[in-house]
Design an enzyme around this catalytic site. Structure first.
Site, short mmCIF file in Angstrom:
data_model
loop_
_atom_site.label_atom_id
_atom_site.label_comp_id
_atom_site.label_asym_id
_atom_site.label_seq_id
_atom_site.Cartn_x
_atom_site.Cartn_y
_atom_site.Cartn_z
N GLY A 99 0.84 -0.76 -0.19
CA GLY A 99 -0.42 -0.07 -0.25
C GLY A 99 1.07 0.97 0.36
O GLY A 99 2.28 0.66 0.02
N LEU A 100 0.29 2.44 -0.55
CA LEU A 100 1.34 3.63 -0.30
C LEU A 100 1.14 3.53 0.46
O LEU A 100 1.23 3.45 2.19
CB LEU A 100 0.12 5.36 -0.38
CG LEU A 100 -0.49 4.45 -1.96
CD1 LEU A 100 -1.56 5.69 -2.21
CD2 LEU A 100 0.62 5.02 -3.49
N SER A 101 2.93 5.13 1.18
CA SER A 101 3.08 5.35 2.16
C SER A 101 2.29 6.06 3.38
O SER A 101 1.78 6.91 2.70
CB SER A 101 4.07 6.21 1.86
OG SER A 101 4.83 6.91 3.17
N GLY A 102 2.01 5.45 4.40
CA GLY A 102 1.04 6.26 5.35
C GLY A 102 -0.42 5.41 5.32
O GLY A 102 -1.28 6.04 5.72
N SER A 103 -0.32 4.55 4.29
CA SER A 103 -1.89 3.69 3.82
C SER A 103 -2.13 3.19 4.95
O SER A 103 -3.01 2.88 5.83
CB SER A 103 -1.67 2.76 2.80
OG SER A 103 -0.68 1.82 3.25
N GLY A 104 -1.14 2.70 6.33
CA GLY A 104 -1.33 1.58 7.49
C GLY A 104 -0.72 0.45 7.96
O GLY A 104 -1.06 0.05 8.47
N LYS A 105 0.49 0.48 6.63
CA LYS A 105 0.81 -0.93 6.59
C LYS A 105 1.51 -1.54 7.87
O LYS A 105 1.42 -2.64 8.00
CB LYS A 105 1.89 -1.29 5.53
CG LYS A 105 1.24 -0.92 4.73
CD LYS A 105 2.48 -1.17 3.09
CE LYS A 105 3.44 0.07 3.17
NZ LYS A 105 2.82 1.17 2.99
N SER A 106 2.83 -0.31 8.80
CA SER A 106 3.85 -1.32 9.72
C SER A 106 2.28 -1.13 10.88
O SER A 106 2.74 -2.11 12.34
CB SER A 106 4.25 0.46 10.25
OG SER A 106 4.53 0.84 9.00
N SER A 118 6.15 -1.50 -2.19
CA SER A 118 5.79 -2.20 -3.15
C SER A 118 4.58 -2.04 -4.33
O SER A 118 3.78 -2.89 -4.72
CB SER A 118 5.87 -4.36 -2.72
OG SER A 118 4.57 -4.50 -1.51
P1 ADP Z 1 3.06 3.13 6.62
O1 ADP Z 1 3.84 1.93 7.35
O2 ADP Z 1 1.91 2.26 5.64
O3 ADP Z 1 3.87 3.80 6.18
P2 ADP Z 1 2.23 4.11 8.70
O4 ADP Z 1 1.44 2.20 9.49
O5 ADP Z 1 3.45 4.04 8.96
O6 ADP Z 1 1.91 3.62 6.71
O7 ADP Z 1 0.86 5.21 8.84
C1 ADP Z 1 -0.24 4.71 8.92
C2 ADP Z 1 -1.06 6.04 9.72
O8 ADP Z 1 -2.55 5.99 9.31
C3 ADP Z 1 -0.59 5.96 11.33
O9 ADP Z 1 -0.53 6.69 11.69
C4 ADP Z 1 -1.95 5.58 11.62
O10 ADP Z 1 -2.48 5.81 12.99
C5 ADP Z 1 -2.92 6.25 10.64
N1 ADP Z 1 -4.21 5.10 10.66
C6 ADP Z 1 -5.86 6.02 10.81
N2 ADP Z 1 -6.51 4.98 10.49
C7 ADP Z 1 -5.94 4.04 9.80
C8 ADP Z 1 -6.66 3.08 9.50
N3 ADP Z 1 -7.97 2.27 9.79
N4 ADP Z 1 -5.33 1.34 10.00
C9 ADP Z 1 -4.01 1.58 9.92
N5 ADP Z 1 -3.42 3.61 10.40
C10 ADP Z 1 -4.85 3.97 10.56
#
Ligand code: ADP
Length: 200
Positions: free
Chosen positions: A32-39, A106
């Site tokens: 998923g995109l950066s900031g999507s919630g993967k980590s 990815s």
């Molecule tokens: P990634 O690893 O994809 O780059 P991060 O997990 O670092 O993304 O960041 C995702 C951000 O989105 C976090 O600050 C998280 O708290 C927020 N967020 C909000 N709603 C959700 C959700 N339903 N699932 C996952 N993350 C969420």
């Protein structure tokens, strides 16, 4: 590859390790995109598995891009090599008996297909963390989107580089509609049968 490399057959096998751990080992791939919630999601899934006594490990940008892959850029060919090496590491970890959670943007379908080929289809679970670029940019967890808009970062997925969404992910999480907790429950429901050893 050298023709002179001959695999030694070690007596302790993956199956032996899985029996010792009392669960299967496989790879869960979060894209998923950066900031999507993967980590965020991978972290909580790992925590729940850990509490159940499952042996886990998370691979993500921090432990890979700062270590073994620190020589790679975000150009397309380096992104491909980044993912290939991660897949090979994950493959060793699967052999070692771990449930591996990998959280990487990815963006290219062919690279994710390559991961599946390296670890084998039956060991691969694809989780699509589906969040719109608008929402990721609004969250801008790491300030990367702002930098990309200012032209300070080239090849930013979703802004100046493509993201090819999976067509048939095993699990899809729409984070603008589902909470983190709901996502974790959904993923654990999918994983639980896969953890169980056969013939018991
Ligand atoms: P990634 O690893 O994809 O780059 P991060 O997990 O670092 O993304 O960041 C995702 C951000 O989105 C976090 O600050 C998280 O708290 C927020 N967020 C909000 N709603 C959700 C959700 N339903 N699932 C996952 N993350 C969420």
């Amino acid at each position: 590859m050298s023709n002179h490399i001959i695999k030694h057959n070690y007596q302790v096998t993956k199956s032996d390790r899985n029996k010792l751990n009392n669960h299967n080992s496989f790879l869960m791939w979060f894209t998923g995109l950066s900031g999507s919630g993967k980590s965020t999601i991978a972290n909580l899934v790992e925590l729940e598995l850990h509490k159940k006594g499952i042996k886990t490990y998370v691979l993500d940008g921090d432990n890979i891009r700062k270590g073994i892959n620190k020589d790679l850029t975000f150009a397309p060919e380096d992104r491909t090599e980044n993912i290939r090496r991660i897949a090979e590491i994950a493959n060793l970890m699967i052999d070692a008996g771990l449930v591996v959670l990998a959280a990487f943007v990815s963006p290219y379908k062919k690279d994710r297909e390559n991961v599946k080929n390296i670890v084998k289809n039956s060991n691969f679970v694809e989780v699509f963390v589906n969040t719109s670029v608008e929402e990721c940019e609004r969250r801008d967890v790491k300030g990367l989107y702002k930098k990309a808009r200012a032209g300070e970062i080239k090849n930013m997925t979703g802004i100046s580089a493509p993201y090819e969404a999976p067509d048939h992910a095993d699990v899809e999480i729409k984070t603008e509609e589902e909470t983190v907790e709901e996502a974790v429950v959904k993923i654990l429901e999918y994983l639980t049968p896969k953890l169980k050893l056969e013939n018991e």
